[in-house]
Design an enzyme around this catalytic site. Structure first.
Site, short mmCIF file in Angstrom:
data_model
loop_
_atom_site.label_atom_id
_atom_site.label_comp_id
_atom_site.label_asym_id
_atom_site.label_seq_id
_atom_site.Cartn_x
_atom_site.Cartn_y
_atom_site.Cartn_z
N CYS A 136 -2.63 58.79 4.80
CA CYS A 136 -3.07 59.55 5.97
C CYS A 136 -4.58 59.53 6.10
O CYS A 136 -5.29 59.18 5.16
CB CYS A 136 -2.53 60.97 5.93
SG CYS A 136 -3.13 61.99 4.61
N CYS A 137 -5.03 59.88 7.31
CA CYS A 137 -6.46 59.96 7.61
C CYS A 137 -7.09 58.58 7.44
O CYS A 137 -6.66 57.63 8.07
CB CYS A 137 -7.08 61.02 6.69
SG CYS A 137 -8.73 61.52 7.11
#
Ligand SMILES: *[C@@H]1O[C@H](CO)[C@@H](O)[C@H](O)[C@H]1NC(C)=O
Ligand SMILES: CC(=O)N[C@H]1CO[C@H](CO)[C@@H](O)[C@@H]1O
Length: 225
Positions: A136-137
């Site tokens: 994620c991110c």
């Protein structure tokens, strides 16, 4: 079916020089609620630098990624080379600038970056054994490098107030990946590579939306495991 055993790799403690704390916590809460067994890991290397999160300025301090990550782990963390693929079902790497500064050199080198050797070994082992990987991110940049041609999301590809890091999506495309625009509460699933990605704090969004997006990622990773 027994408990799914999930390795989570941390990159330090704090968004500007390590792992993003809320993304780590969200990952662990969702894994815990789903009944998974969590083992945290981090590489035993020095951080690129230490940032004072109040001022945003680097300091003169030297800190170690494994030692800093142990704060998030409440002490229960292992040096990354100890990860044994044979007793682990899935991998998740939360975001934070530490991923771009110490798990890789993305922050300094851009698309000519390299990945820290123990992180590269781990990601490649999960991919080679067809075990799911959740990112994620900013951590999908690791897949962009290590899983050529994969499909992923870092949110949206057009910069605006809500998506301040959208240029990252364009760089993914330059690296040969397929980038798919997704909202912060959504995920993208690359079925062939068993890769699950969500934008998290690449989006200027409320913290509960980050939490929910990571929840979707965790759910799908466990389903694929
Ligand atoms: C994992 O299992 C494979 C195949 O059974 C074996 O070759 C390998 O040595 C094992 N690795 C570890 C670290 O135990
Ligand atoms: C992969 C990577 O670039 N890691 C860096 C993390 O920070 C240390 C300390 O500055 C560097 O030596 C590493 O190269």
């Amino acid at each position: 079916m027994g408990k799914k055993r999930v390795a989570v790799i941390l990159a330090g403690c704090g968004v500007y020089d390590g792992s993003e704390l809320h993304e780590c916590s969200a990952t662990m809460v969702h894994l815990s609620r789903a009944g998974a067994e969590i083992q945290l890991y981090a590489p035993n290397v020095n951080q690129m630098h230490v940032v004072n999160h109040l001022t945003g300025q680097p300091t003169e301090e030297v800190r170690n990624v494994l030692v800093e990550s142990s704060r998030i782990a409440r002490g229960n963390i292992k040096d990354l080379p100890e990860l044994n693929i044979n007793d682990t079902d899935a991998l998740i790497i939360p975001g934070g600038f530490g991923v771009a500064k110490n798990l890789s050199s993305w922050a300094v080198k851009g698309k000519d970056f390299s990945v820290e050797p123990s992180v590269e070994t781990a990601v490649k082992k999960f991919h080679a054994t067809k075990k799911p990987i959740g990112l994620c991110c900013i951590s999908p940049v690791l897949a962009a490098k290590l899983i050529p041609g994969c499909e992923l999301t870092v949110g949206h590809d057009t910069e605006c107030e809500k998506w301040p890091y959208a240029k990252t999506a364009q760089t993914m495309v330059e690296l040969g990946c397929k980038h798919v625009n997704k909202h912060v509460t959504e995920i993208h699933i690359d079925k062939q590579n068993k890769l699950v990605t969500t934008s998290a704090f690449m989006c200027n969004a409320a913290i509960h939306e980050i939490f929910d997006g990571i929840g979707e990622m965790v759910k799908e990773v466990l389903k694929l495991a």
